[in-house]
Design a protein around this motif. Structure first.
Motif, PDB file in Angstrom:
ATOM      1  N   ASN A 283      45.386  39.805  32.573  1.00  0.00           N
ATOM      2  CA  ASN A 283      44.784  39.166  33.738  1.00  0.00           C
ATOM      3  C   ASN A 283      45.623  39.400  34.976  1.00  0.00           C
ATOM      4  N   ILE A 284      44.981  39.401  36.133  1.00  0.00           N
ATOM      5  CA  ILE A 284      45.651  39.425  37.423  1.00  0.00           C
ATOM      6  C   ILE A 284      45.228  38.172  38.169  1.00  0.00           C
ATOM      7  N   LYS A 285      46.194  37.302  38.492  1.00  0.00           N
ATOM      8  CA  LYS A 285      45.878  36.008  39.093  1.00  0.00           C
ATOM      9  C   LYS A 285      46.559  35.876  40.442  1.00  0.00           C
ATOM     10  N   LEU A 286      45.847  35.288  41.390  1.00  0.00           N
ATOM     11  CA  LEU A 286      46.344  35.088  42.746  1.00  0.00           C
ATOM     12  C   LEU A 286      46.467  33.597  43.017  1.00  0.00           C
ATOM     13  N   GLY A 287      47.636  33.175  43.524  1.00  0.00           N
ATOM     14  CA  GLY A 287      47.825  31.779  43.907  1.00  0.00           C
ATOM     15  C   GLY A 287      48.557  30.954  42.886  1.00  0.00           C
ATOM     16  N   SER A 288      48.331  31.212  41.599  1.00  0.00           N
ATOM     17  CA  SER A 288      48.981  30.431  40.551  1.00  0.00           C
ATOM     18  C   SER A 288      48.709  31.089  39.208  1.00  0.00           C
ATOM     19  N   ASP A 289      49.610  30.847  38.236  1.00  0.00           N
ATOM     20  CA  ASP A 289      49.378  31.443  36.922  1.00  0.00           C
ATOM     21  C   ASP A 289      48.277  30.732  36.149  1.00  0.00           C
ATOM     22  N   ASP A 290      47.819  29.558  36.664  1.00  0.00           N
ATOM     23  CA  ASP A 290      46.689  28.877  36.018  1.00  0.00           C
ATOM     24  C   ASP A 290      45.395  29.049  36.813  1.00  0.00           C
ATOM     25  N   ALA A 291      45.376  30.028  37.730  1.00  0.00           N
ATOM     26  CA  ALA A 291      44.160  30.288  38.514  1.00  0.00           C
ATOM     27  C   ALA A 291      42.994  30.620  37.594  1.00  0.00           C
ATOM     28  N   ALA A 292      41.848  29.977  37.820  1.00  0.00           N
ATOM     29  CA  ALA A 292      40.694  30.154  36.930  1.00  0.00           C
ATOM     30  C   ALA A 292      39.420  30.536  37.667  1.00  0.00           C
ATOM     31  N   GLU A 293      39.480  30.569  38.982  1.00  0.00           N
ATOM     32  CA  GLU A 293      38.293  30.901  39.767  1.00  0.00           C
ATOM     33  C   GLU A 293      38.104  32.417  39.768  1.00  0.00           C
ATOM     34  N   SER A 294      37.005  32.887  39.186  1.00  0.00           N
ATOM     35  CA  SER A 294      36.769  34.323  39.072  1.00  0.00           C
ATOM     36  C   SER A 294      36.517  34.947  40.432  1.00  0.00           C
ATOM     37  N   MET A 295      37.110  36.094  40.668  1.00  0.00           N
ATOM     38  CA  MET A 295      36.810  36.858  41.864  1.00  0.00           C
ATOM     39  C   MET A 295      35.567  37.700  41.606  1.00  0.00           C
ATOM     40  N   VAL A 296      34.888  38.102  42.664  1.00  0.00           N
ATOM     41  CA  VAL A 296      33.622  38.811  42.499  1.00  0.00           C
ATOM     42  C   VAL A 296      33.849  40.315  42.601  1.00  0.00           C
ATOM     43  N   ASN A 337      25.214  38.552  35.830  1.00  0.00           N
ATOM     44  CA  ASN A 337      26.224  38.479  34.771  1.00  0.00           C
ATOM     45  C   ASN A 337      27.324  39.521  34.941  1.00  0.00           C
ATOM     46  N   GLN A 338      27.149  40.451  35.885  1.00  0.00           N
ATOM     47  CA  GLN A 338      28.198  41.434  36.172  1.00  0.00           C
ATOM     48  C   GLN A 338      28.996  41.081  37.424  1.00  0.00           C
ATOM     49  N   LEU A 339      28.630  39.979  38.063  1.00  0.00           N
ATOM     50  CA  LEU A 339      29.211  39.664  39.366  1.00  0.00           C
ATOM     51  C   LEU A 339      30.652  39.184  39.274  1.00  0.00           C
ATOM     52  N   LEU A 340      30.950  38.325  38.315  1.00  0.00           N
ATOM     53  CA  LEU A 340      32.276  37.699  38.244  1.00  0.00           C
ATOM     54  C   LEU A 340      33.220  38.537  37.398  1.00  0.00           C
ATOM     55  N   SER A 341      34.423  38.676  37.871  1.00  0.00           N
ATOM     56  CA  SER A 341      35.451  39.451  37.160  1.00  0.00           C
ATOM     57  C   SER A 341      36.057  38.622  36.040  1.00  0.00           C
ATOM     58  N   SER A 342      36.281  39.246  34.889  1.00  0.00           N
ATOM     59  CA  SER A 342      36.977  38.576  33.783  1.00  0.00           C
ATOM     60  C   SER A 342      38.477  38.825  33.853  1.00  0.00           C
ATOM     61  N   THR A 343      38.904  39.707  34.740  1.00  0.00           N
ATOM     62  CA  THR A 343      40.326  40.070  34.861  1.00  0.00           C
ATOM     63  C   THR A 343      40.981  39.420  36.064  1.00  0.00           C
ATOM     64  N   TYR A 344      40.322  39.432  37.208  1.00  0.00           N
ATOM     65  CA  TYR A 344      40.910  38.943  38.447  1.00  0.00           C
ATOM     66  C   TYR A 344      40.526  37.482  38.667  1.00  0.00           C
ATOM     67  N   LYS A 345      41.519  36.617  38.762  1.00  0.00           N
ATOM     68  CA  LYS A 345      41.302  35.193  38.990  1.00  0.00           C
ATOM     69  C   LYS A 345      42.099  34.757  40.210  1.00  0.00           C
ATOM     70  N   MET A 346      41.581  33.758  40.927  1.00  0.00           N
ATOM     71  CA  MET A 346      42.303  33.243  42.077  1.00  0.00           C
ATOM     72  C   MET A 346      42.334  31.715  42.022  1.00  0.00           C
ATOM     73  N   LYS A 347      43.332  31.167  42.710  1.00  0.00           N
ATOM     74  CA  LYS A 347      43.471  29.699  42.744  1.00  0.00           C
ATOM     75  C   LYS A 347      42.471  29.132  43.720  1.00  0.00           C
ATOM     76  N   LYS A 348      41.651  28.205  43.267  1.00  0.00           N
ATOM     77  CA  LYS A 348      40.656  27.576  44.128  1.00  0.00           C
ATOM     78  C   LYS A 348      41.324  26.496  44.955  1.00  0.00           C
ATOM     79  N   ASN A 349      41.183  26.561  46.275  1.00  0.00           N
ATOM     80  CA  ASN A 349      41.757  25.570  47.170  1.00  0.00           C
ATOM     81  C   ASN A 349      40.639  24.691  47.698  1.00  0.00           C
ATOM     82  N   ILE A 350      40.515  23.518  47.131  1.00  0.00           N
ATOM     83  CA  ILE A 350      39.388  22.634  47.471  1.00  0.00           C
ATOM     84  C   ILE A 350      39.614  21.928  48.802  1.00  0.00           C
ATOM     85  N   ASN A 351      40.822  22.052  49.368  1.00  0.00           N
ATOM     86  CA  ASN A 351      41.110  21.373  50.640  1.00  0.00           C
ATOM     87  C   ASN A 351      40.723  22.203  51.847  1.00  0.00           C
ATOM     88  N   LYS A 352      40.326  23.425  51.622  1.00  0.00           N
ATOM     89  CA  LYS A 352      39.966  24.299  52.752  1.00  0.00           C
ATOM     90  C   LYS A 352      38.574  24.858  52.566  1.00  0.00           C
TER      91      LYS A 352
END
Length: 352
Positions: A283-296, A337-352
């Protein structure tokens, strides 16, 4: 003033406060902050019992502190109390003698004792408080012109070069790097490698050494991206010279089980005129190692949006069922079903 320099060899007997810091004290003239890193030694000259004394390192910037039982070369010269009108001297040690032809220890305990005293090898003193002399540490294979700095524990820096044609009958092991022009410079910092019996030479290995850093000029380094079981090599899409083990211009290679680069107060910058590749079989994650929001996937998203716009354009003023087979809306639905990446994840920032 007497300018004669006196040399001697001596056995290291103990550390006392070699690794400790003590303030200056007239009651302790041997070990204080005027004699940093000093050793307790006894002369080996004449093989007679002599009084022990201390010796300072001759060079305080580059330190190689001997083990107990190692033999050091000494010379006597001025100390801090000398002047042009009076001579005040102390012993300095230069280096250990390569008695055992060993990388990690060259001890010969008891050499400074009287020749009338028999030494029981089984009772010889240990080399120190923490040092393990039973470890097998192999020396590096040298090549013509090399400058090698080797630690006692299998760590080293090689200031070497390309050896385009290796004379097999003159060299025990060929280098792991290759090149076409003799004398092209290379620097290899290596820490922790597979050691062999009988002081056999070893070579740095970018894949098996615990950590290493290579600064090359024109050498090819046999590195594999990903793993041997699951390689993830460069394809040459961005650069025609892209394959990692065939590249033959200057490069910096850093290899370890984990690599952390941290900028403490300012930017961390990776800059390239051609491209930047994040290469992983995981996996490649942005923002945190527990990032779960799939990038498109951008191309898929563009196609879906195009189909939706196409659908609305065709539906203006008409009655239309979005589930109609073959419609742009139906095609867009199939692409979701092809839109979301299973490899690239980013940290979701709900405050912005």
């Amino acid at each position: 003033m007497n300018n004669n320099v006196e040399f001697d060899v001596a056995e290291v007997l103990g550390y006392d406060n070699t690794y400790n810091w003590l303030p200056f004290s007239e009651s302790n003239e041997e070990f204080n902050n005027n004699n940093l890193f000093a050793l307790k030694v006894r002369s080996c000259s004449g093989y007679i019992d002599r009084k022990t004394f201390i010796a300072r390192p001759a060079n305080n910037n580059i330190k190689k502190i001997p083990l107990i039982g190692e033999i050091v070369l000494l010379f006597k010269s001025f100390n801090q109390y000398a002047s042009n009108s009076k001579t005040r001297e102390i012993w300095y040690y230069l280096d250990t003698l390569n008695i055992q032809s060993s990388i990690n220890e060259n001890r010969l305990p008891g050499l400074s004792l009287s020749k009338n005293l028999k030494i029981n090898v089984s009772e010889r003193k240990p080399p120190g408080l923490t040092f393990d002399e039973t470890k097998k540490i192999s020396p590096l294979q040298p090549y013509e012109g090399d400058m090698l700095l080797e630690g006692r524990f299998g760590n080293s820096i090689r200031f070497g070069s390309t050896i385009s044609t290796v004379p097999e009958d003159k060299v025990h092991k060929s280098p792991s790097w290759t090149g076409d022009i003799n004398g092209e410079p290379i620097i290899i910092l290596s820490n922790g490698r597979n050691n062999l019996d009988d002081k056999q030479f070893v070579i740095e290995n970018v894949e098996t050494d615990k950590s290493s850093l290579y600064l090359t000029s024109t050498q090819r380094i046999p590195i594999v991206l990903g793993s041997q079981e699951k390689p993830n090599s460069l394809t040459g899409t961005l650069s025609s010279r892209g394959h990692e083990s065939k590249y033959q211009d200057s490069q910096l290679l850093a290899v370890s089980d984990r690599i952390i680069l941290k900028a403490r107060t300012d930017l961390a910058v990776i800059d390239s005129p051609i491209g930047i590749i994040l290469n992983s079989t995981g996996n490649i994650k942005l923002g945190s190692d527990d990032a779960a929001e799939s990038m498109v996937h951008g191309e898929v998203l563009l196609e879906i949006l195009t189909l939706i716009i196409d659908q609305f354009t065709k539906s203006v003023g008409k009655r239309f069922y979005f589930k109609q087979e073959g419609s742009p809306a139906q095609d867009a639905q199939k692409l979701l079903n092809q839109l979301l990446s299973s490899t690239y994840k980013m940290k979701k920032n709900i405050n912005k």
